[in-house]
Design an enzyme around this catalytic site. Structure first.
Site, short mmCIF file in Angstrom:
data_model
loop_
_atom_site.label_atom_id
_atom_site.label_comp_id
_atom_site.label_asym_id
_atom_site.label_seq_id
_atom_site.Cartn_x
_atom_site.Cartn_y
_atom_site.Cartn_z
N TYR A 56 0.77 -1.34 -0.02
CA TYR A 56 0.16 0.01 0.32
C TYR A 56 0.89 1.33 -0.52
CZ TYR A 56 -3.26 -4.20 1.56
OH TYR A 56 -5.22 -4.77 1.51
N HIS A 120 -0.08 -11.78 0.58
CA HIS A 120 -1.76 -11.35 0.31
C HIS A 120 -1.29 -11.42 -1.59
CE1 HIS A 120 -1.48 -6.61 -0.71
NE2 HIS A 120 -2.64 -6.87 -0.68
P1 NAD Z 1 -13.38 0.12 0.51
O1 NAD Z 1 -14.46 -0.78 0.01
O2 NAD Z 1 -13.05 0.05 2.44
O3 NAD Z 1 -13.15 1.68 0.51
C1 NAD Z 1 -12.51 2.28 0.81
C2 NAD Z 1 -12.48 3.69 -0.01
O4 NAD Z 1 -13.96 4.43 0.63
C3 NAD Z 1 -11.63 4.82 -0.01
O5 NAD Z 1 -11.35 5.72 -1.11
C4 NAD Z 1 -11.94 5.95 0.68
O6 NAD Z 1 -11.16 6.67 1.25
C5 NAD Z 1 -13.42 5.73 0.74
N1 NAD Z 1 -14.08 5.85 2.28
C6 NAD Z 1 -14.32 5.65 3.35
N2 NAD Z 1 -15.31 6.16 4.22
C7 NAD Z 1 -15.84 6.52 2.97
C8 NAD Z 1 -17.05 7.42 3.72
N3 NAD Z 1 -17.48 7.41 4.67
N4 NAD Z 1 -17.16 8.24 2.29
C9 NAD Z 1 -16.87 7.79 1.30
N5 NAD Z 1 -16.32 7.53 1.23
C10 NAD Z 1 -15.16 7.08 2.28
O7 NAD Z 1 -11.66 -0.78 -0.07
P2 NAD Z 1 -10.21 -0.81 0.98
O8 NAD Z 1 -10.02 0.18 1.41
O9 NAD Z 1 -10.26 -1.52 -0.53
O10 NAD Z 1 -10.90 -1.86 1.79
C11 NAD Z 1 -10.79 -1.63 2.82
C12 NAD Z 1 -8.83 -2.31 3.34
O11 NAD Z 1 -9.46 -3.49 3.34
C13 NAD Z 1 -8.22 -2.30 3.36
O12 NAD Z 1 -7.60 -0.65 3.39
C14 NAD Z 1 -6.77 -3.29 3.19
O13 NAD Z 1 -6.95 -2.56 4.57
C15 NAD Z 1 -8.50 -4.14 3.21
N6 NAD Z 1 -7.93 -4.59 1.77
C16 NAD Z 1 -6.94 -6.27 1.78
C17 NAD Z 1 -7.48 -6.82 0.56
C18 NAD Z 1 -5.88 -7.26 0.41
O14 NAD Z 1 -5.14 -8.52 1.03
N7 NAD Z 1 -5.66 -7.62 -0.97
C19 NAD Z 1 -8.16 -6.38 -0.27
C20 NAD Z 1 -8.25 -5.24 -1.00
C21 NAD Z 1 -9.09 -4.49 0.77
#
Ligand code: NAD
Length: 302
Positions: A56, A120
């Site tokens: 990230y 990952h």
């Molecule tokens: P998410 O669905 O949580 O969306 C994140 C997006 O939504 C960002 O742009 C954020 O700024 C925005 N957001 C958050 N709160 C908001 C609000 N209240 N209003 C409007 N926009 C808002 O997607 P993500 O970040 O990819 O997933 C969450 C976490 O899960 C990641 O940060 C990571 O830690 C983990 N993750 C891991 C993997 C993997 O291991 N392959 C893949 C995806 C996610």
């Protein structure tokens, strides 16, 4: 904040967890001091689970999260990071790189212990490199108490299931994008994970931006059809006086059978909104209307 007892760490875990990918600028320009404040606000709101990865922001998210958490007692939070993915197309699950990565993550996160280390995005590599190279190193660190649990993550559920069948070393599976307003395929996979003794983490309740007014980052691979359905749902929710993101968070909060749901946050406003939406009851009539809008793209992958 609501909590569930996690036998894995013998402690309560907040049902909403902090995804730190936005702290690496994954979703666009990002101010580190805002991110640090967001982490502190999340802790004040009761969030005690943080997930990050070297990938990230090419280590920037780990550095920022490490700075933010360094002022807090280590027993106040659970910390998860990853090994194996280091760039858009850069994967290395070799034993040597895994060792190096773990040491670098411990340094950047300013800690001696990682509560979870996740392999990952395993769908991009030959499973043997994970089972024969990365996993023995992770098990060694687990025996030494430096790692408390071992996990795997990826998008396609069958790829996760295949690797879980091949190796009994995993404690946790992190799956993303499979429980949200238009895709609920995680529900059918939960019994498999549970039968194999894995704890489940659900991520991306906002479908990586698809279910927000801000829309998707350029790397997102959602089809135009799916993006159009999200726009129609955005308009419908606006007319009902709430945001699609709010409805999406309220819906994600209904998921049972997982340790926590990770939402990516980079600002105090997002933390404030998400922690308050997480506790608010969903309007069943509005949910049904939005699910009807999503019917043509139900369970669509991206
Ligand atoms: P998410 O669905 O949580 O969306 C994140 C997006 O939504 C960002 O742009 C954020 O700024 C925005 N957001 C958050 N709160 C908001 C609000 N209240 N209003 C409007 N926009 C808002 O997607 P993500 O970040 O990819 O997933 C969450 C976490 O899960 C990641 O940060 C990571 O830690 C983990 N993750 C891991 C993997 C993997 O291991 N392959 C893949 C995806 C996610």
């Amino acid at each position: 904040m609501r909590y569930r007892h996690a036998a894995l760490w013998n402690r309560p875990v907040s049902t909403l967890g902090f995804g730190a990918s936005p702290l690496g600028g994954v979703y666009g320009a990002f101010d580190e001091s805002d991110g640090i404040k967001a982490v502190h606000q999340a802790v004040e709101a009761g969030i005690n689970f943080f997930d990050v990865a070297p990938f990230y922001g090419y280590t920037r998210a780990e550095t920022a999260l490490g700075k933010a958490l360094s002022s807090l007692p280590r027993d106040q939070y659970l910390l998860s990071t990853k090994i194996g993915r280091y760039g858009e197309r850069e994967f290395d699950f070799s034993a040597a790189r895994t060792r190096q990565s773990l040491q670098e993550s411990l340094d950047r996160l300013q800690t001696d212990v990682l509560d979870l280390v996740i392999c990952h995005d395993i769908e991009y590599v030959n499973p043997e490199i994970v089972t024969e190279e990365a996993l023995p190193v992770l098990q060694e660190y687990k025996q030494q108490g430096i790692i408390k649990a071992i996990g795997l993550s990826g998008y396609p559920l069958p790829a996760l299931q295949d690797l879980i069948t091949k190796s009994g070393s995993f404690d946790v599976v992190l799956t993303y994008g499979h429980f949200n307003l238009f895709n609920t395929t995680l529900l059918a996979a939960l019994p498999f994970f549970q039968e194999h003794g894995l704890s489940v983490i659900a991520a991306s309740p906002l479908a990586q931006g698809l279910l927000t007014a801000g829309g998707v980052p350029e790397w997102h691979t959602a089809s135009p059809l799916l993006q159009q359905a999200c726009q129609a749902a955005t308009t419908h929710c606006k007319q009902a006086g709430i945001s699609l993101a709010q409805l999406a968070m309220q819906y994600a909060a209904t998921l049972e059978g997982v340790i926590t749901t990770l939402v990516g946050m980079g600002t105090t406003k997002e933390v404030e909104q998400n922690t308050s939406w997480w506790e608010a009851l969903i309007d069943p009539a509005l949910l049904a209307e939005v699910q009807a809008i999503f019917a043509p793209v139900k369970d669509m992958s991206w």
